[in-house]
Each structure stands twice: as structure tokens, then as C-alpha cells.
Motif scaffolding. Structure first.
Motif, PDB file in Angstrom:
ATOM      1  N   THR A  83       0.846  -1.184   0.000  1.00 39.84           N
ATOM      2  CA  THR A  83       0.000   0.000   0.000  1.00 39.84           C
ATOM      3  C   THR A  83       0.883   1.236   0.000  1.00 39.84           C
ATOM      4  O   THR A  83       2.091   1.161   0.216  1.00 39.84           O
ATOM      5  CB  THR A  83      -0.909   0.038   1.241  1.00 39.84           C
ATOM      6  N   GLY A  84       0.254   2.365  -0.234  1.00 37.85           N
ATOM      7  CA  GLY A  84       0.999   3.626  -0.219  1.00 37.85           C
ATOM      8  C   GLY A  84       2.037   3.669  -1.328  1.00 37.85           C
ATOM      9  O   GLY A  84       1.827   3.163  -2.425  1.00 37.85           O
ATOM     10  N   ILE A  85       3.194   4.263  -1.013  1.00 38.20           N
ATOM     11  CA  ILE A  85       4.227   4.398  -2.042  1.00 38.20           C
ATOM     12  C   ILE A  85       4.856   3.066  -2.412  1.00 38.20           C
ATOM     13  O   ILE A  85       5.368   2.909  -3.509  1.00 38.20           O
ATOM     14  CB  ILE A  85       5.305   5.430  -1.631  1.00 38.20           C
ATOM     15  N   GLU A  86       4.789   2.071  -1.504  1.00 39.15           N
ATOM     16  CA  GLU A  86       5.329   0.753  -1.845  1.00 39.15           C
ATOM     17  C   GLU A  86       4.563   0.145  -3.020  1.00 39.15           C
ATOM     18  O   GLU A  86       5.120  -0.607  -3.807  1.00 39.15           O
ATOM     19  CB  GLU A  86       5.259  -0.198  -0.648  1.00 39.15           C
ATOM     20  N   ALA A  87       3.284   0.461  -3.124  1.00 39.84           N
ATOM     21  CA  ALA A  87       2.470  -0.083  -4.213  1.00 39.84           C
ATOM     22  C   ALA A  87       2.833   0.556  -5.553  1.00 39.84           C
ATOM     23  O   ALA A  87       2.550  -0.016  -6.602  1.00 39.84           O
ATOM     24  CB  ALA A  87       0.988   0.136  -3.919  1.00 39.84           C
TER      25      ALA A  87
END
Length: 143
Positions: A83-87
Motif C-alpha cells: 500500500t501507499g508508495i510501496e504499491a
């Protein structure tokens, strides 16, 4: 006690062990219930009381020793949901303004992001597709 009565009692024990399983969600109760079911099968096939009890203990302990650790290991593994920037890492984007080692703009998941080429000597022209390899602050590093 004749064999018919014996297997009924073991089935009642299995059902009785299923009740705390439902109430507490402790899988150990299911393992004991399966052991009681195996003992009921043994009783139904004509096994004596001692054999029934040994089957109950053996099946229950075998499950506790072999199946329980595997089940708990599976439960403790977190699902790999990014989720977030990891996605965003690994996503494909479209260059909106020329991207080079100094900067530029890309369209990533419907939003305009500032971007910079991972390799400073490479330039990407508008309309080209690039892959996001990292996010640094509000800037996407692309290749």
C-alpha cells in the motif's frame, strides 16, 4: 457397553469438542474432535475401549505435533499487500514532460508526479512508458 453405544459416545465427544472450537476459535479443539471421530470409527469397526482411547490419543497428539506448527506458521505470515508508495514501485507510468537526471513529470496511476531518471545520462520523451523503481519523497525514480 456394546460397540454401537461406544461409537455414539465418541461422536458426541467430537461434537462437544466442536462447541468450544466455535466459541473460542482455538484450532486445538478441532484436532481433539478429529481424534474423537477417529475413535468413533475404531469403535464402529469393533475395536475395544483401550484401542479406541489409544486411537483418540494418537490421532490428537499427532495433529498437535505435526499440523499445529504448520497452521500457526501460515497464520503468522502477513499477506503481501503493498500500500501507499510501496504499491507504486514497479508500476508503469507515462512521461508527460521530458524526464532526465534533473527532473520531469510523469503520469502515474492517474496522477501527475515529479520524476527523475535513475541513470542521469538517459532522457525520456513525452509519451514514453517508464517503470518506477523507487520513490524518494515526492519524486519517482524511473527507468
Amino acid at each position: 457397553m456394546d460397540p454401537v453405544d461406544s461409537w455414539i459416545w465418541w461422536l458426541l465427544a467430537a461434537v462437544g469438542l466442536g462447541i468450544p472450537l466455535v466459541l473460542t476459535a482455538m484450532p486445538e479443539f478441532a484436532m481433539f474432535a478429529i481424534g474423537a471421530g477417529a475413535a468413533a470409527l475404531t469403535a464402529g469397526l469393533g475395536g475395544g475401549v483401550v484401542l479406541q482411547f489409544l486411537v483418540f490419543v494418537a490421532v490428537s497428539v499427532a495433529q498437535l505435533v505435526f499440523i499445529r506448527p504448520i497452521a500457526y506458521r501460515q497464520l503468522k505470515q502477513a499477506p503481501e499487500i503493498r500500500t501507499g508508495i510501496e504499491a507504486l514501485v514497479g508500476a508503469t507510468a507515462v512521461v508527460q514532460e521530458k524526464v532526465d537526471g534533473e527532473g520531469g513529470r510523469i503520469k502515474l496511476n492517474g496522477e501527475i508526479w515529479s520524476a527523475r531518471a535513475l541513470n542521469p545520462g538517459i532522457e525520456y520523451e513525452p509519451g514514453q512508458q517508464v517503470d518506477v523503481v523507487a520513490i524518494q519523497g515526492a519524486t519517482a525514480l524511473v527507468v
